[in-house]
Write an enzyme that holds these catalytic residues in place. Structure first.
Site, PDB file in Angstrom:
ATOM      1  CB  VAL A 234       6.047   7.421   0.070  1.00  0.00           C
ATOM      2  CG1 VAL A 234       6.886   8.911   0.124  1.00  0.00           C
ATOM      3  CG2 VAL A 234       5.235   7.204   1.192  1.00  0.00           C
TER       4      VAL A 234
ATOM      5  CG  MET B 119      -1.822  -1.226   1.290  1.00  0.00           C
ATOM      6  SD  MET B 119      -3.103  -1.119  -0.364  1.00  0.00           S
ATOM      7  CE  MET B 119      -3.720  -2.857   0.017  1.00  0.00           C
ATOM      8  CB  CYS B 120       0.719   4.359  -0.791  1.00  0.00           C
ATOM      9  SG  CYS B 120       0.550   3.526  -2.355  1.00  0.00           S
ATOM     10  NE  ARG B 121       1.089   4.188   5.173  1.00  0.00           N
ATOM     11  CZ  ARG B 121       0.125   3.746   5.989  1.00  0.00           C
ATOM     12  NH1 ARG B 121       0.302   4.319   7.334  1.00  0.00           N
ATOM     13  NH2 ARG B 121      -1.125   3.465   5.584  1.00  0.00           N
TER      14      ARG B 121
ATOM     15  CG  ASN C  67      -2.602   3.535   1.875  1.00  0.00           C
ATOM     16  OD1 ASN C  67      -2.213   2.556   1.149  1.00  0.00           O
ATOM     17  ND2 ASN C  67      -3.176   3.518   3.046  1.00  0.00           N
TER      18      ASN C  67
END
Length: 279
Positions: free
Chosen positions: A89, A1-3, A115
């Protein structure tokens, strides 16, 4: 996943938020505490509205390398000041590591970042893309579920009703997923802005969406922490929405409830319940 993080308030140099906090987004790109992956190194992006803008479209810079060692990102962050910016990110969920797949995505004055994932996206990708307004379709540059979600929201009226447009987008994704035998198609935290307000959504088909937090009111934080000099220069309208807290300052962070969305705008911040709508 992402931030990701979304900032709105007193104009600040981007580095103040991206690099200086103890658990900054740059730190999270290597050492995420709440993400599915510890490392988010499959690209990054920043998007910002100028402090004194003659045009209402944001600037967007994206790259496929990791954020933690990108010299250009550091250079931009040290020199660009903005009252509203997004930063993301990426940890890919299967689509290619390429610039057009990095967030935030932009269309006109709008920015979008996400996300999560659409479960079974490849199986339903054609159907979802066919639901995008033909006038918008050619502006889809990448191959991610996140960008398709954005263009579906634009199709369903993002300009006039952001919460309703996102709800109809989720409704379509869930209905399409169910026809493919996918019980829980949607997992998302989403931020979207038109440059004047920020809408942040937390939703998952199974009821367990990824982490999302918002910052407390500045006046409350000043009362709790009168010795923190950083707080003195911030307006009462300043807010952050983040995938995970940027530090451990007591009282600074509040969890966004499951299946809800928040609106950050001058004088009118609010939390509301969120549910999908028929497209």
């Amino acid at each position: 996943m992402c931030r990701w993080l979304a900032y709105s308030g007193t104009p600040l140099l981007l580095e103040t938020i991206l690099y200086k906090p103890a658990h900054s987004l740059i730190d999270q790109s290597l050492h995420s505490r709440m993400g599915v992956e510890t490392t988010n190194g499959d690209g990054f992006g920043i998007g910002w509205y100028p402090e004194h803008a003659e045009i209402d479209t944001p600037a967007v810079v994206r790259d496929i390398g990791p954020a933690w060692n990108n010299r250009n990102l550091r250079e931009i962050a040290e020199h660009v000041k903005s009252p509203l910016f997004f930063a993301h990110v990426r940890a890919t969920t299967g689509t290619a590591v390429q610039q057009s797949n990095c967030h935030p995505f932009r269309y006109g004055r709008w920015m979008w970042m996400h996300n999560g994932s659409i479960a079974g996206f490849q199986a339903m990708r054609r159907e979802l893309c066919m639901a995008v307004d033909p006038a918008l379709f050619l502006d889809i540059e990448g191959t991610t579920d996140s960008e398709v979600m954005f263009f579906l929201a634009l199709t369903f009226g993002l300009d006039d009703d952001p919460p309703g447009a996102v709800a109809r987008m989720v409704g379509l994704v869930e209905r399409t997923g169910h026809t493919h035998g996918i019980a829980t198609p949607m997992q998302m935290t989403v931020a979207v802005t038109d440059g004047s307000a920020v809408w942040a959504f937390r939703y998952a088909s199974d009821g367990a969406a990824r982490s999302l937090y918002y910052s407390s009111q500045v006046d409350s934080l000043r009362a709790l922490h009168p010795d923190v000099s950083f707080l003195r220069g911030l307006s009462e309208e300043t807010r952050l929405v983040v995938s995970e807290p940027l530090g451990d300052l007591p009282g600074a962070w509040n969890e966004v409830p499951q299946h809800s969305y928040g609106v950050v705008r001058p004088g009118a911040d609010a939390l509301h319940p969120f549910a999908p709508l028929p497209a």
